[in-house]
Design an enzyme around this catalytic site. Structure first.
Site, PDB file in Angstrom:
ATOM      1  CB  CYS A   2      -0.888   0.037   1.232  1.00  0.00           C
ATOM      2  SG  CYS A   2      -1.848  -1.445   1.451  1.00  0.00           S
ATOM      3  NE  ARG A  27       4.516   1.819  -0.774  1.00  0.00           N
ATOM      4  CZ  ARG A  27       5.468   1.723   0.133  1.00  0.00           C
ATOM      5  NH1 ARG A  27       6.683   2.145  -0.157  1.00  0.00           N
ATOM      6  NH2 ARG A  27       5.238   1.226   1.311  1.00  0.00           N
ATOM      7  CD1 TRP A  74      -0.779  -5.583  -3.963  1.00  0.00           C
ATOM      8  CD2 TRP A  74      -0.376  -6.577  -1.993  1.00  0.00           C
ATOM      9  NE1 TRP A  74      -0.229  -6.814  -4.212  1.00  0.00           N
ATOM     10  CE2 TRP A  74       0.033  -7.442  -3.043  1.00  0.00           C
ATOM     11  CE3 TRP A  74      -0.214  -7.004  -0.689  1.00  0.00           C
ATOM     12  CZ2 TRP A  74       0.582  -8.690  -2.803  1.00  0.00           C
ATOM     13  CZ3 TRP A  74       0.329  -8.251  -0.453  1.00  0.00           C
ATOM     14  CH2 TRP A  74       0.724  -9.076  -1.501  1.00  0.00           C
ATOM     15  CG  ASN A 100       1.473   0.563   4.143  1.00  0.00           C
ATOM     16  OD1 ASN A 100       1.181  -0.618   4.021  1.00  0.00           O
ATOM     17  ND2 ASN A 100       2.599   1.066   3.687  1.00  0.00           N
ATOM     18  N   GLY A 101      -0.409  -1.420   6.422  1.00  0.00           N
ATOM     19  CA  GLY A 101      -0.035  -2.364   7.475  1.00  0.00           C
ATOM     20  C   GLY A 101      -1.205  -3.263   7.805  1.00  0.00           C
ATOM     21  CD  GLU A 486      16.926 -12.263  -9.320  1.00  0.00           C
ATOM     22  OE1 GLU A 486      16.337 -12.914  -8.452  1.00  0.00           O
ATOM     23  OE2 GLU A 486      16.561 -11.131  -9.687  1.00  0.00           O
ATOM     24  CE  LYS A 490      13.825 -10.073 -11.748  1.00  0.00           C
ATOM     25  NZ  LYS A 490      14.310 -10.100 -10.452  1.00  0.00           N
ATOM     26  CD  GLU A 493      10.079 -11.027  -9.898  1.00  0.00           C
ATOM     27  OE1 GLU A 493       9.906 -10.613  -8.759  1.00  0.00           O
ATOM     28  OE2 GLU A 493      11.084 -10.693 -10.580  1.00  0.00           O
ATOM     29  CG  HIS A 509      18.585 -37.401  -9.631  1.00  0.00           C
ATOM     30  ND1 HIS A 509      18.955 -38.726  -9.581  1.00  0.00           N
ATOM     31  CD2 HIS A 509      19.744 -36.703  -9.606  1.00  0.00           C
ATOM     32  CE1 HIS A 509      20.268 -38.819  -9.511  1.00  0.00           C
ATOM     33  NE2 HIS A 509      20.774 -37.595  -9.535  1.00  0.00           N
ATOM     34  CE  LYS A 608      11.508  -2.437  -6.216  1.00  0.00           C
ATOM     35  NZ  LYS A 608      12.281  -3.370  -7.049  1.00  0.00           N
TER      36      LYS A 608
HETATM   37  C1  G6P Z   1       8.879  -8.716  -3.177  1.00  0.00           C
HETATM   38  C2  G6P Z   1       9.386  -8.231  -4.520  1.00  0.00           C
HETATM   39  C3  G6P Z   1      10.661  -8.975  -4.905  1.00  0.00           C
HETATM   40  C4  G6P Z   1      11.699  -8.823  -3.810  1.00  0.00           C
HETATM   41  C5  G6P Z   1      11.156  -9.308  -2.462  1.00  0.00           C
HETATM   42  C6  G6P Z   1      12.089  -8.954  -1.320  1.00  0.00           C
HETATM   43  O1  G6P Z   1       8.388 -10.010  -3.290  1.00  0.00           O
HETATM   44  O2  G6P Z   1       8.413  -8.409  -5.513  1.00  0.00           O
HETATM   45  O3  G6P Z   1      11.184  -8.457  -6.116  1.00  0.00           O
HETATM   46  O4  G6P Z   1      12.846  -9.535  -4.147  1.00  0.00           O
HETATM   47  O5  G6P Z   1       9.906  -8.666  -2.181  1.00  0.00           O
HETATM   48  O6  G6P Z   1      12.130  -7.559  -1.210  1.00  0.00           O
HETATM   49  P1  G6P Z   1      13.251  -6.743  -0.464  1.00  0.00           P
HETATM   50  O7  G6P Z   1      12.803  -5.322  -0.562  1.00  0.00           O
HETATM   51  O8  G6P Z   1      13.261  -7.247   0.955  1.00  0.00           O
HETATM   52  O9  G6P Z   1      14.541  -6.998  -1.155  1.00  0.00           O
END
Ligand code: G6P
Length: 613
Positions: A2, A27, A74, A100-101, A486, A490, A493, A509, A608
């Protein structure tokens, strides 16, 4: 997660609120709303994108008033719809809030209020705050807020309007980010700096359990005993354009291209005259020499950085490293010893699970060193030591420069610790420092392959069956496996193409049964001792019909006889290759998402900064 904005000034509030919310879009959100006060509080909210809310506001001819709050939601409690969107008002309409929270004890509070005849409109935890505030209200705004804070449990950043105070915006926070922007005859609240950057560079960081009383010409800060608090004014030191797209179609591409500079800052500022300066950390050489175990704890891409970091730190320091997902660590009673070190990694510095893991480690008397991008964030402030990644603001939900700078800091930590512990021969240390300093230019040279990767993304979507187009395997061994995790994330996502990262030796396996004619397998093979083995794995998938793209070091041209396409990375130490191998995959994921018409910067369902458990 949020986003909150608020405005107190002499200009119309609504345009500021909408614009500020737009800057917080990164966000992640599923609905938005604003409330503006003139003769009364008028609220408009809507499910979906901000553009929909903007259309609503425009259709109504705007909302009059120079005091207001706004929110992008959110969903956590109740579906994302107009009613559950913030702002929320009390039944009488006297109090309006954005939050927010999570209010953890909202159910008993709601039941109590309902028993007294108070009618709730939404399913949210937030509405409890508005209703409770109104019920306790005795004309003393701050006094009532203190009472409310005494009754609610959980995490919150709150922006509050009261019908009796047409010039006042009230804010309080606990475990959720909140800044107070300081303007000329206007002041603001926001969850993050980009929301106010067009208006001011000066701001206060509100701490937990602090109250801000914001008017057009004043900002008063109080603790929960009503004592005035003094805060230094922070000044944003990055350029406003850094928070905007700067000519690129998407923030993600801008941030991919910012990686060389981000790495130059992150690494360059810490290597001087052949020595590593790890900022001013409190961790002593004695502690480093006697360290028992390192626990790296993180979520998402930061956890992927940790997976690579484990190999590098263990290799260079011979300290055993455990890597945990923060959401698991906090609930599994980890075995922590006083001479252990906990490293938490977080781009945003606000990830709820990582913050909770940090607190768990500290409660066990374990020193916490955090690797964080957002300066002054909760994780940074609660850690014993912080090493900032210095990547600048990252707006795209999918992290790129955030991840590669996290890797860089992990390399620096490994090298520094290794030098202190005498586990790296001097000649090797010198070479590693040299390789580290070369990484930014080497990364930059990889952009020469952008067109070829764009074409690969196009070709992949034009080839094969729907099944093969939507299933990609990325295989690697050792550090290459860590980086593959990673790369795979990507792709998932942002393009919604399913992919799996696999330790290449594990493929046979079980998972190899999924390889069929035309399946795309990306083979990452940069580790010299494992190269031959990986080539054998490539042959195995090739024999089953896979289309193989290899990512290898310069000079490994023999792979051309087994792979269908090859991308080369410049030569560096085996320990640092992840910084380079991930880049072609960032570009491949980006162009796949473009090819499929996806919203690259704001992938569906993702946020985010995940500030709830
Ligand atoms: C969310 C984001 C990811 C990120 C993760 C950890 O899930 O979508 O891209 O890697 O949080 O976020 P941070 O801010 O703790 O690195």
């Amino acid at each position: 997660m949020c986003g909150i904005v608020g405005y107190a000034g002499y200009q119309p509030a609504a345009p500021f609120l909408l614009e500020g919310l737009q800057k917080l879009e990164y966000r992640g959100y599923d609905s938005a709303g604003i409330a503006v006060f003139s003769d009364k509080v008028r609220t408009m909210k809507s499910q979906g994108r901000l553009a929909t809310l903007r259309e609503k506001v425009d259709a109504a001819g705007g909302i009059p008033g120079t005091l207001g709050i706004g929110h992008t939601r959110w969903a956590t409690h109740g579906a994302p719809n107009d009613i559950n969107s913030h702002p929320h008002s009390s039944m009488t309409g006297r109090i309006t809030v954005v939050h927010n929270g999570i209010i953890e004890n909202y159910i008993p509070l709601k039941e109590e209020l309902q028993a007294e005849g108070i009618v709730f409109r939404s399913e949210t935890d937030t509405e409890v705050v508005a209703q409770l505030f109104d019920k306790l209200y005795d004309g003393d705004l701050v006094g009532t807020l203190i009472q409310v804070v005494g009754k609610i449990r959980g995490s919150y950043a709150l922006g509050i309007l009261c019908k009796d105070y047409p010039d006042t915006l009230l804010a309080v926070r606990k475990d959720s980010p909140m800044i107070i922007g300081l303007g000329e005859h206007e002041n603001y609240i926001a969850s993050d700096i980009p929301a106010v950057l067009d208006h001011t560079r000066n701001y206060y960081l509100l701490n937990d359990n602090e109250i801000a009383i914001i008017k057009a010409d004043s900002v008063e800060l109080l603790d929960l005993d009503r004592n005035p608090i003094h805060h230094d004014v922070y000044t944003v030191d990055y350029d406003i354009s850094a928070a905007e797209k700067g000519g690129y179609d998407y923030f993600m591409m801008k941030e991919i291209k910012e990686q060389p500079n981000a790495l130059r800052t992150c690494i360059g500022s810490r290597i001087q005259n052949g020595k590593i300066q790890l900022d001013k950390i409190r961790l002593t050489e004695e502690q480093i020499k006697n360290m028992g175990r390192i626990h790296i704890v993180a979520c998402g891409s930061a956890w992927h950085a940790a997976m690579v970091g484990k190999y590098v730190i263990e290799e260079l320091t011979r300290i055993p490293v455990e890597v945990d997902l923060a959401s698991e660590f906090r609930y599994r009673r980890p075995i922590l010893k006083p001479n252990d070190l906990c490293i938490t990694i977080s781009q945003s510095g606000e990830t709820a699970d990582t913050l909770a893991a940090l607190r768990e480690a500290r409660a066990n008397n374990v020193h916490v060193l955090s690797i964080v991008n957002a300066v002054g964030s909760s994780i940074a402030r609660e850690s014993d030591d912080v090493l900032y990644t210095m990547a600048g603001p990252e707006i795209a939900v999918a992290t790129t420069k955030g991840y590669t700078t996290q890797l860089a800091v992990l390399y620096l930590v490994a090298l520094k610790f290794g030098m202190i512990r005498d586990t790296i021969p001097a000649k090797l240390a010198e070479k590693l420092l040299h390789d580290l300093e070369a990484l930014p230019d080497q990364l930059e040279s990889l952009f020469n392959d952008e067109e070829a990767l764009k074409q690969l993304a196009k070709d992949h979507q034009a080839r094969g069956t729907e099944k093969t187009r939507n299933n990609v395997f990325i295989i690697g061994r050792g550090i290459d496996y860590g980086a593959s995790l990673e790369s795979s994330l990507k792709l998932k996502e942002i393009s919604y193409v399913h992919s799996e990262a696999y330790a290449a030796g594990e493929l046979k396996h079980g998972t190899i049964s999924l390889i069929e004619e035309g399946t795309l397998v990306v083979a990452v093979a940069t580790q010299k001792p494992l190269y031959e083995k990986l080539i054998s794995n490539v042959k195995e998938v090739k024999a089953r019909g896979a289309y193989v793209v290899a990512i290898v070091r310069e000079g490994c041209t023999d792979v051309e006889s087994v792979a269908d396409q090859v991308f080369y990375i410049p030569n560096t130490s085996d320990l640092f290759t992840s910084t380079l191998t991930v880049v072609p995959m960032q570009l491949f994921a980006y162009y796949t998402a473009i090819e499929l018409g996806c919203d690259v910067d704001k992938p569906r369902n993702l946020a985010k900064s995940v500030t709830v458990e």
